[in-house]
Scaffold this active site. Structure first.
Site, PDB file in Angstrom:
ATOM      1  CG  ASP A  45      -1.975   1.101   1.169  1.00  0.00           C
ATOM      2  OD1 ASP A  45      -2.509   1.364   0.070  1.00  0.00           O
ATOM      3  OD2 ASP A  45      -2.263   1.712   2.225  1.00  0.00           O
ATOM      4  CB  SER A  58      -6.583   3.393  -0.003  1.00  0.00           C
ATOM      5  OG  SER A  58      -5.223   3.722  -0.215  1.00  0.00           O
ATOM      6  CD  GLN A  62      -4.913   1.529  -2.774  1.00  0.00           C
ATOM      7  OE1 GLN A  62      -4.531   2.700  -2.837  1.00  0.00           O
ATOM      8  NE2 GLN A  62      -4.421   0.672  -1.883  1.00  0.00           N
TER       9      GLN A  62
END
Length: 373
Positions: A276, A301, A352
């Protein structure tokens, strides 16, 4: 006005809200604690610590992903290994209190096991995640690794392993922390706001002077538990301005600073943690914005998916994160990533979607520009 702590510990459920005071730094232990959880009741786990990155609204999302995976993994038999997870970020994770992970045992099959994880704070769901685990398959199976190029004969021709993208040796690159330190060295041109936030990041990894001397003797940098090095090294001027040459593609090498044991569950959780980092920011960089750009209004996110392809992948050896953002519109953007080890094995694939909004100031500026055309 108080400055929020950058890292909060909840170990043993005591001294909540106290910043860890590092006396001796064991980087492997730091990374293990960052992704670890503790059992508090049947199917209930609690985080041991949370980290607040500089400029972030809440705890690092990758840490929540990794801790959720670790908690779910603790409820399946030893022979199972994770092959995928799919998650949604619902609310910003506060670092002022621990996260409780509630596990639902959806299915225990002969080959696959499925778990759902709900991360809770103040009784509210802040994050949900589905994890799927699989037993090793010792039979003869079909296998290929291709670069994704089109063409009817391409898979046939490239059925053997395709090397990872060409890039530079990680040892020749500058670490992210060194980039920030180089920025601070330009004292005359660094705005006070940038100086404060950059110094805060460096303070997060400040080490005892005796250990610093040892690290310098071994040609190491002061750094976070994960050593991250962008292939496209930012200049101090780019860090200060928050602007870069637009590109929808980014690459970075990463590994843990310390050597880990052979617990491959730990390695997978750390890869999930690192997956991430610098991910959705690639979508902003496609438009020339860094995370500190005045043109950015919001960057966060929304969801995160990982497919684990290579159970033998080690997080304490260099891994290349190759990221591409193909689309952004309607205040959202999407990014895809591939993680390779130095042998060229595709270790994991990631995806993502995130919120990508420009600031009100930038919106007004673009409206005026459009009106003049």
């Amino acid at each position: 006005m108080t400055t929020p702590a950058t890292k909060i510990n909840f170990r043993e459920n005591q001294n909540e809200g106290i910043i860890e005071q590092l006396q001796d730094v064991d980087f492997a232990l730091k990374m293990k604690n960052a992704v670890d959880v503790q059992l508090i009741d049947t199917n209930l786990y609690m985080c041991k610590e949370l980290w607040l990155p500089w400029g972030a609204r809440g705890a690092f999302g990758g840490q929540v992903v990794a801790q959720a995976l670790r908690a779910a993994w603790d409820t399946v038999d030893e022979e199972f290994f994770v092959h995928s997870l799919h998650s949604y970020f619902i609310l910003a994770c506060s670092v002022e209190m621990p996260v409780i992970y509630r596990i639902q045992r959806v299915r225990d099959g002969k080959s696959y096991a499925t778990r759902t994880v709900t991360a809770l704070q103040k009784g509210k769901a802040i994050f949900i995640c589905s994890c799927s685990f699989v037993k090793p398959d010792d039979s003869v199976t079909l296998s290929h690794q291709v670069s994704g190029k089109s063409g009817s004969n391409y898979v046939q021709l490239m059925i053997c392993q395709t090397p990872m993208p060409r890039t530079v040796d990680p040892e020749t690159l500058t670490s992210d922390i060194e980039v920030l330190k180089n920025t601070l060295a330009i004292t005359e041109s660094v705005p006070e706001s940038v100086r404060k936030i950059t110094q805060k990041r460096i303070n997060e990894v400040r080490l005892p002077s005796s250990l610093i001397a040892q690290l310098h003797a071994h040609n190491f940098n002061q750094d976070l538990a994960i050593d991250s090095r962008a292939v496209r090294t930012l200049s101090p001027q780019q860090v200060i301005s928050g602007r870069v040459e637009p590109s929808p593609h980014s690459q970075r090498w990463f590994k843990t600073r310390g050597l880990l044991n052979d617990d491959m569950k730990l390695h997978a959780c750390i890869i999930a943690y690192a997956s991430d980092s610098g991910f959705i920011t690639t979508a902003a960089a496609a438009h020339g914005h860094l995370i500190n750009s005045k043109g950015l209004g919001m960057l966060a996110s929304l969801d995160h998916s990982i497919w684990f392809h290579y159970p033998a992948a080690r997080a304490d050896e260099w891994l290349l994160y190759d990221v591409f953002s193909p689309q952004a519109d309607n205040g959202r953007a999407i990014v895809f990533g591939k993680i390779y080890n130095q042998n060229g094995n595709l270790v994991a694939t990631t995806a993502q979607e995130g919120i990508l909004r420009i600031s009100q100031r930038e919106q007004e500026k673009r409206k005026k520009t459009a009106a003049c055309l």
